[in-house]
Design a protein around this motif. Structure first.
Motif, PDB file in Angstrom:
ATOM      1  N   ARG A  32       0.814  -1.211   0.000  1.00 27.02           N
ATOM      2  CA  ARG A  32       0.000   0.000   0.000  1.00 27.02           C
ATOM      3  C   ARG A  32       0.852   1.267   0.000  1.00 27.02           C
ATOM      4  N   THR A  87      -1.649 -10.357   8.842  1.00 27.60           N
ATOM      5  CA  THR A  87      -1.318  -8.944   8.822  1.00 27.60           C
ATOM      6  C   THR A  87       0.144  -8.711   8.458  1.00 27.60           C
ATOM      7  N   TRP A 107       1.138  -5.441   9.307  1.00 23.02           N
ATOM      8  CA  TRP A 107       1.277  -4.174  10.009  1.00 23.02           C
ATOM      9  C   TRP A 107       1.050  -4.369  11.509  1.00 23.02           C
ATOM     10  N   ARG A 117      -2.516  -4.124  13.819  1.00 20.79           N
ATOM     11  CA  ARG A 117      -3.654  -4.316  12.910  1.00 20.79           C
ATOM     12  C   ARG A 117      -3.789  -5.804  12.599  1.00 20.79           C
ATOM     13  N   TYR A 135      -8.638   3.609   1.791  1.00 16.61           N
ATOM     14  CA  TYR A 135      -7.542   3.003   2.552  1.00 16.61           C
ATOM     15  C   TYR A 135      -7.689   3.289   4.052  1.00 16.61           C
ATOM     16  N   GLU A 179      -7.797   0.500   7.056  1.00 21.72           N
ATOM     17  CA  GLU A 179      -6.878   0.528   8.193  1.00 21.72           C
ATOM     18  C   GLU A 179      -7.620   0.660   9.513  1.00 21.72           C
ATOM     19  N   GLU A 237      -8.945  -2.756  10.360  1.00 19.67           N
ATOM     20  CA  GLU A 237      -7.860  -3.630  10.812  1.00 19.67           C
ATOM     21  C   GLU A 237      -7.473  -3.340  12.268  1.00 19.67           C
ATOM     22  N   LYS A 238      -7.439  -2.061  12.621  1.00 23.14           N
ATOM     23  CA  LYS A 238      -7.122  -1.691  14.005  1.00 23.14           C
ATOM     24  C   LYS A 238      -8.236  -2.137  14.947  1.00 23.14           C
ATOM     25  N   THR A 288      -9.370  -7.653   4.796  1.00 24.02           N
ATOM     26  CA  THR A 288      -9.249  -6.355   4.130  1.00 24.02           C
ATOM     27  C   THR A 288      -8.252  -6.373   2.977  1.00 24.02           C
TER      28      THR A 288
END
Length: 527
Positions: free
Chosen positions: A267, A345, A347, A350, A386, A390, A393-394, A474
């Motif tokens: 990304r 993941t 990240w 997340r 995006y 995100e 995901e968090k 995601t």
């Protein structure tokens, strides 16, 4: 002479486990041929038909038979000039003067582009921010055991791309003339030979690691070069043309032509490409949620079984679609029979679900992703899309307890909008905890899944009762599609080619590999 046996049907309930090895004898018996008349044979296609009664294995065979046999005279011969279509598929490569093109990314798009470029003698240089597959696998195991995430070596990033830890599904709705070449290249690199003829072939995560290494070795043997642990952060632009890339360490790597296939984990790089002027369009994309069931339920419903699954059948799959009038449509995606759910993941802080299966598909559970398509008009632009991904995901990470455990909710409790997780027994090695998926998912996705669950339960009774929803997915598709010249396939920046899933130009292993080949052939013609 050669002949083709079509629609050769075998009852899967009584067939032996090694029926593929014995199917030649079955073909001879069906045609009234003595076994010794059949000189050789190979399977061209195999599928399972369980639409009526007992599941049947359906084969198409190419066989060489003794022409002098009286029984063989009744068979229709294959003309000699038609036999070439059954030979190993070849890739037609144009002549080129191109040398040392740059390929960024070792997912299916990048690796097949590199393979074609290497076969043409260009000696490509291949970069990946992650490690080779062996240390990548070690990093993944470390994450699963300790929850310590390495952002450049995980289930999404590293050699082979996200597909290395998946089911390795190779079926696709995309029709491409090079599909046979792709399947053959996978098989030569260590994939099961049966992928050449199965209607719904898969490799399995345990074998994908070997295949990734095998493809790398082939490219190296052809003169290619790999550099792992090199993160590309920018383009080297000069005189309005892409002349290579800039890495996170500040190194510049020049190349006559550059191909970037960064995948859905790229990304940040996609954002930088936009900033540097690579033209793109904001498009529809998908968000989903994994659902898990006992594999035994899927076997019974799909194969119409009353007892255990016979040895000749693999774990059953399903694909279902819901088109309700007052809610978004939902389809099942990336179904993993006998597989497991992953926190894939890339990240920290997340969580992102995905599914995988080993080759045997022998696990206790089946899972798939229920996806909804989000049109671009739902957002003010790609940055807002995006940001939505995100934020989700968090939220999944936090609801799971901030240690990469995934939140889960029984499908029945989801429909009642209540707390409820009847069991924590799961395929997910990161574990699950009771969660409120009904509150977690975007409204459109939640409404679509609610309608889909009711519809799917009619198609497969027990889908609600035995199902549980886990986390959110995601990294299904990209909200962006980078634009390419229809004739040259170059991006709006001369000398730069963008492809694969991360560029919004593919969806799945086969379509991404085919896209990489298309770009490589375009580069060879340009070079």
């Amino acid at each position: 002479m050669y002949t083709i046996f079509r629609n050769l049907s075998v009852n899967a309930l009584t067939a032996p486990a090694d029926i593929d090895r014995r199917i030649g004898a079955v073909a001879a018996k069906t045609a009234g041929l003595p076994p010794d008349v059949l000189r050789s044979w190979r399977i061209l296609a195999k599928s399972v038909d369980s639409r009526r009664g007992a599941p049947q294995l359906v084969y198409t065979l190419l066989a060489e038979v003794e022409k002098t046999s009286s029984a063989a005279r009744k068979l229709e011969p294959v003309p000699p000039e038609m036999l070439a279509q059954f030979e190993a598929p070849r890739l037609e490569l144009p002549e080129t003067t191109l040398l040392h093109p740059l390929v960024v990314g070792t997912g299916p798009a990048g690796i097949f582009a590199a393979l074609a470029l290497a076969m043409a003698g260009t000696r490509p240089v291949v970069l990946d921010r992650g490690p080779e597959v062996e240390p990548r696998f070690a990093a993944v195991q470390h994450f699963l055991e300790t929850r310590e995430l390495e952002e450049s070596a995980n289930l999404l990033i590293g050699e082979g791309g996200a597909g290395t830890f998946s089911d390795g599904k190779l079926y696709t709705g995309t029709r491409d003339g090079n599909s046979g070449f792709i399947l053959n290249a996978f098989a030569e690199a260590g994939a099961p030979a049966e992928i050449r003829y199965l209607k719904r072939p898969h490799i399995g995560s345990d074998r994908l690691r070997l295949v990734a290494a095998g493809l790398r070795k082939r490219i190296l043997d052809l003169g290619g070069e790999f550099r792992f642990g090199v993160e590309v952060t920018d383009l080297l632009l000069r005189d309005g043309r892409c002349r290579g890339v800039v890495t996170a360490s500040g190194e510049t790597i020049e190349a006559p032509l550059t191909l970037i296939a960064a995948g859905l984990g790229g990304r940040e790089l996609s954002r930088r490409l936009r900033e540097r002027g690579a033209a793109c369009e904001f498009k529809s994309f998908q968000i989903g949620c994994r659902i898990e069931h006992p594999q035994e339920l899927v076997d019974r419903r799909q194969y119409r079984l009353t007892g255990s699954r016979p040895e000749a059948l693999g774990a059953a799959e399903y694909h279902m679609v819901s088109h309700p009038q007052r809610a978004p449509g939902v389809s099942t995606f990336c179904m993993c029979p006998g597989g497991e759910i992953l926190n894939a993941t890339a990240w920290r802080g997340r969580s992102v679900t995905n599914g995988m299966s080993d080759y045997a598909r022998a696990g206790e559970f089946a899972n798939s992703c229920l996806i909804v398509t989000f049109p671009p008009e739902k957002f003010t632009g790609p940055d807002a899309a995006y940001a939505r991904l995100e934020a989700l995901e968090k939220a999944v990470f936090e609801q799971g307890g901030c240690d990469y455990t995934l939140p889960a909710q029984d499908a029945a409790a989801f429909l009642r909008r209540r707390n409820g997780l009847s069991s924590r027994r799961t395929s997910c090695r990161c574990g699950i905890v009771p969660g409120r998926i009904d509150r977690l998912l975007p409204e459109e996705l939640g409404a679509g899944i609610a309608a889909a669950l009711t519809h799917f339960d009619r198609l497969m009774p027990g889908f609600i009762r035995h199902g549980r929803l886990i986390g959110a997915e995601t990294c299904v598709s990209s909200p962006l599609r980078f634009l390419r010249d229809p004739a040259t396939l170059e991006s709006s920046l001369a000398g730069l080619y963008l492809g694969g899933e991360g560029a919004g130009c593919a969806g799945g292993i086969m379509s991404a590999a085919a896209d990489g080949l298309r770009l490589a052939l375009a580069m060879l013609r340009r070079g």
